[in-house]
Design a protein around this motif. Structure first.
Motif, PDB file in Angstrom:
ATOM      1  N   ALA A 127       7.474   0.501   5.940  1.00  0.00           N
ATOM      2  CA  ALA A 127       8.393   1.618   6.118  1.00  0.00           C
ATOM      3  C   ALA A 127       8.290   2.588   4.943  1.00  0.00           C
ATOM      4  O   ALA A 127       8.331   3.812   5.121  1.00  0.00           O
ATOM      5  CB  ALA A 127       9.824   1.105   6.262  1.00  0.00           C
ATOM      6  N   GLY A 128       8.125   2.040   3.737  1.00  0.00           N
ATOM      7  CA  GLY A 128       7.989   2.889   2.551  1.00  0.00           C
ATOM      8  C   GLY A 128       6.742   3.747   2.605  1.00  0.00           C
ATOM      9  O   GLY A 128       6.764   4.916   2.209  1.00  0.00           O
ATOM     10  N   ASP A 129       5.642   3.176   3.101  1.00  0.00           N
ATOM     11  CA  ASP A 129       4.405   3.940   3.247  1.00  0.00           C
ATOM     12  C   ASP A 129       4.588   5.079   4.249  1.00  0.00           C
ATOM     13  O   ASP A 129       4.083   6.191   4.054  1.00  0.00           O
ATOM     14  CB  ASP A 129       3.270   3.031   3.738  1.00  0.00           C
ATOM     15  CG  ASP A 129       2.831   2.008   2.711  1.00  0.00           C
ATOM     16  OD1 ASP A 129       2.915   2.301   1.512  1.00  0.00           O
ATOM     17  OD2 ASP A 129       2.400   0.916   3.128  1.00  0.00           O
ATOM     18  N   VAL A 130       5.298   4.783   5.342  1.00  0.00           N
ATOM     19  CA  VAL A 130       5.546   5.800   6.372  1.00  0.00           C
ATOM     20  C   VAL A 130       6.348   6.957   5.778  1.00  0.00           C
ATOM     21  O   VAL A 130       6.029   8.135   5.984  1.00  0.00           O
ATOM     22  CB  VAL A 130       6.286   5.198   7.587  1.00  0.00           C
ATOM     23  CG1 VAL A 130       6.661   6.286   8.585  1.00  0.00           C
ATOM     24  CG2 VAL A 130       5.420   4.136   8.259  1.00  0.00           C
ATOM     25  N   THR A 131       7.379   6.627   5.027  1.00  0.00           N
ATOM     26  CA  THR A 131       8.196   7.661   4.390  1.00  0.00           C
ATOM     27  C   THR A 131       7.350   8.553   3.485  1.00  0.00           C
ATOM     28  O   THR A 131       7.452   9.788   3.521  1.00  0.00           O
ATOM     29  CB  THR A 131       9.325   7.020   3.565  1.00  0.00           C
ATOM     30  OG1 THR A 131      10.122   6.188   4.412  1.00  0.00           O
ATOM     31  CG2 THR A 131      10.213   8.084   2.936  1.00  0.00           C
ATOM     32  N   LYS A 132       6.494   7.923   2.679  1.00  0.00           N
ATOM     33  CA  LYS A 132       5.642   8.688   1.756  1.00  0.00           C
ATOM     34  C   LYS A 132       4.731   9.649   2.501  1.00  0.00           C
ATOM     35  O   LYS A 132       4.576  10.808   2.108  1.00  0.00           O
ATOM     36  CB  LYS A 132       4.805   7.723   0.908  1.00  0.00           C
ATOM     37  CG  LYS A 132       5.580   6.954  -0.138  1.00  0.00           C
ATOM     38  CD  LYS A 132       4.658   5.994  -0.876  1.00  0.00           C
ATOM     39  CE  LYS A 132       5.428   5.124  -1.860  1.00  0.00           C
ATOM     40  NZ  LYS A 132       4.521   4.129  -2.527  1.00  0.00           N
ATOM     41  N   GLN A 133       4.119   9.176   3.596  1.00  0.00           N
ATOM     42  CA  GLN A 133       3.183  10.042   4.307  1.00  0.00           C
ATOM     43  C   GLN A 133       3.907  11.173   5.028  1.00  0.00           C
ATOM     44  O   GLN A 133       3.416  12.303   5.069  1.00  0.00           O
ATOM     45  CB  GLN A 133       2.321   9.252   5.292  1.00  0.00           C
ATOM     46  CG  GLN A 133       1.251  10.127   5.968  1.00  0.00           C
ATOM     47  CD  GLN A 133       0.148   9.342   6.624  1.00  0.00           C
ATOM     48  OE1 GLN A 133      -0.146   8.226   6.227  1.00  0.00           O
ATOM     49  NE2 GLN A 133      -0.477   9.921   7.625  1.00  0.00           N
ATOM     50  N   ILE A 134       5.056  10.874   5.594  1.00  0.00           N
ATOM     51  CA  ILE A 134       5.825  11.923   6.262  1.00  0.00           C
ATOM     52  C   ILE A 134       6.183  13.020   5.264  1.00  0.00           C
ATOM     53  O   ILE A 134       6.018  14.217   5.529  1.00  0.00           O
ATOM     54  CB  ILE A 134       7.086  11.338   6.916  1.00  0.00           C
ATOM     55  CG1 ILE A 134       6.711  10.553   8.186  1.00  0.00           C
ATOM     56  CG2 ILE A 134       8.091  12.445   7.249  1.00  0.00           C
ATOM     57  CD1 ILE A 134       7.874   9.834   8.839  1.00  0.00           C
TER      58      ILE A 134
END
Length: 531
Positions: A104-111
């Motif tokens: 989820a943290g990776d998704v937040t960063k990319q968004i």
């Protein structure tokens, strides 16, 4: 010295990737099967695919999505991935493809890094995808769960709205079609700006090098969120009017069953799959005689493994080379041409120029009239080279240098008979099962641990030819000289709880000091040579 491609140049039309794939769809082609879900056998024709792409684009446009917007897409290889991806582009927006193994943290960063304002995903990934999107500030209206989780808009619901695709005007040479994230030659992931022209060019450049004909069943197990799967499996397959048989994830038995049941002619793999095909006894229990060709990419494949696979399956095994920043293919040994030895990446594809440059001096490596050259970094120039890194001029300028040459960070030799062989990496990236693992990202994470004073991460080889991340850790000492207590397993568990599965540290060694240069750069080669 500039080394020209031996292939005649191909024409690259000035169109969007949508226009290339669907703009000239004939009645005959519209009736052909475009996509088959390998696990279930569900089929979608080219005509239905185009209709659904247009309807999805219309639904996005009705929600205000268009030119200048970015939409995140996090999904496995399923037919709906293709609908969503091309629907995003048809709306005029840019797609940023998200690794389906991301936390989820990776998704937040990319968004946040991509500037995405909408997320498209599936129920199987929703726990991480939705959580990451919500942490990035998305409301439920800005999250689409394609297979309907009961809480967010679904693909079916959007298609049923029957909004027509919008009229858009873009410049294919400049408009960013897709924004995958890559670590480049080192460091943390960066948004790679690939234009419509980049995608169109690379699709056209490889059109005559891989034996796929209209109606050919081809296997798509490598993830389409990765540029290899996106261009070589999805775009090339659709451009050739093949039957693209998708797999949501790799399972050897399922992989073999799909080859047998769908009479797969061409499969696209990475080295870990090649190792399984070469050695696993399960292979002999399935009928794979339909296979004529296998293309291996994403990481180097050794000649011995390639020969084992070829002999066992009775098909040709080829190898290509590229990187996300190249859309991705720059070199490929054409199938049906026995000129190029196993282990080589062949010559450059059409419309591509190459150089070998001495990393120490910056001078071109001399190409001998006969035999093999000295090793140098591959530099590449061609129409598939990225526009640059999103909001990162410094990294762009370090990668794309004088006269539009892209520095790959890979070390290769050139044989006078016309082929390149990759022999080493100048870049620091670790390639685990074909995925990029940037050491700097893991080192930063390790340094957050209260009991770790310093750390370095390098890729080390395993007995089966893989490369795994290994951490060298310096434990903290207090003012009295007492050293903190921490086991190797605790270090690995700490990292594993914070990263995607492929980024996990798999070996740990405790050392007294991380070797560094006078400027503070980690001397990774010294660590790699540690017995």
């Amino acid at each position: 010295m500039i080394i020209e491609s031996p292939h005649a140049p191909v024409e690259i039309p000035k169109v969007s990737i949508y226009e290339l794939l669907f703009g000239s769809l004939s009645t005959e082609d519209a009736a052909r099967t475009a996509l088959i879900e390998g696990e279930t056998g569900r089929e979608i024709s080219y005509g239905t695919l185009k209709r659904n792409v247009d309807l999805f684009a219309g639904a996005l446009a009705a929600r205000g999505i268009g030119v200048g917007d970015t939409v995140a897409l996090m999904a496995p290889n399923i037919p709906e991935f293709v609908v969503a991806f091309h629907g995003i582009l048809r709306s005029g927006a840019t797609a940023t493809t998200v690794n389906s193994m991301y936390t989820a943290g990776d998704v937040t960063k990319q968004i946040k890094a991509s500037g995405a304002t909408l997320l498209v995903t599936v129920k199987a990934l929703a726990e991480r995808a939705v959580s990451g999107a919500e942490d990035a500030g998305f409301s439920s209206e800005h999250i689409i769960v394609m297979d309907d989780d009961g809480e967010h808009p679904s693909l079916e619901a959007l298609l049923k709205e029957r909004h027509p695709a919008p009229e858009i005007t873009i410049d294919p040479d400049e408009h960013i079609a897709v924004l995958p994230f890559s670590s480049g030659t080192t460091g943390t992931p960066k948004g790679v700006m690939l234009t419509h022209r980049n995608l169109v060019a690379n699709t056209c450049q490889i059109q005559n090098l891989i034996p796929v004909r209209p109606g050919s069943p081809i296997q798509a197990v490598l993830p389409m969120f990765h540029i290899y799967g996106l261009t070589v499996l999805m775009h090339f397959g659709l451009f050739k009017r093949a039957q693209v048989v998708t797999m949501a994830s790799f399972d050897l038995e399922q992989f073999l069953r799909i080859i047998q049941d769908h009479a797969i002619e061409v499969s696209f793999i990475a080295p870990p799959i090649a190792v399984a095909l070469a050695k696993h006894p399960l292979v002999d229990t399935y009928d794979t005689h339909s296979l004529t060709s296998i293309l291996c990419g994403a990481a180097p494949l050794d000649d011995a493994t390639a020969r084992l696979v070829s002999d066992r399956l009775g098909c040709e095994v080829g190898q290509g080379y590229g990187m996300t920043e190249l859309s991705p293919v720059s070199h490929l040994a054409p199938f049906g041409d026995g000129t190029y030895p196993g282990g080589s990446i062949g010559p450059a594809i059409p419309n591509v120029e190459s150089r070998l440059v001495d990393p120490a001096t910056g001078e071109d490596i001399e190409v001998p009239a006969q035999g093999e050259s000295a090793a140098g970094e591959i530099w590449v120039r061609g129409p598939m080279v990225m526009k640059g890194y999103l909001n990162n001029t410094e990294a762009t300028d370090a990668t794309i240098v004088e006269e539009d040459w892209l520095r790959t960070g890979d070390i290769a030799t050139y044989h006078s008979d016309g082929w390149f062989t990759v022999v080493d990496r100048l870049k620091e990236l670790i390639k685990y099962k074909g995925y990029q693992v940037p050491p700097a990202e893991l080192e930063a994470l390790l340094l957050e641990h209260e009991n770790i004073a310093d750390a370095a991460v390098v890729g080390v080889p395993t007995a089966d030819g893989e490369e795994i991340p290994k951490a060298f850790v310096v434990l903290r000492t207090d003012a009295d000289g007492a050293q903190a207590e921490l086991s190797a397993q605790e270090v690995m568990d700490y990292v594993a709880s914070r990263v995607a599965p492929y980024k996990k540290v798999r070996e740990v060694e405790f050392i007294r000091e991380v070797p560094k240069s006078r400027t503070g750069k980690i001397l990774r080669r010294e660590l790699k040579s540690t017995p």
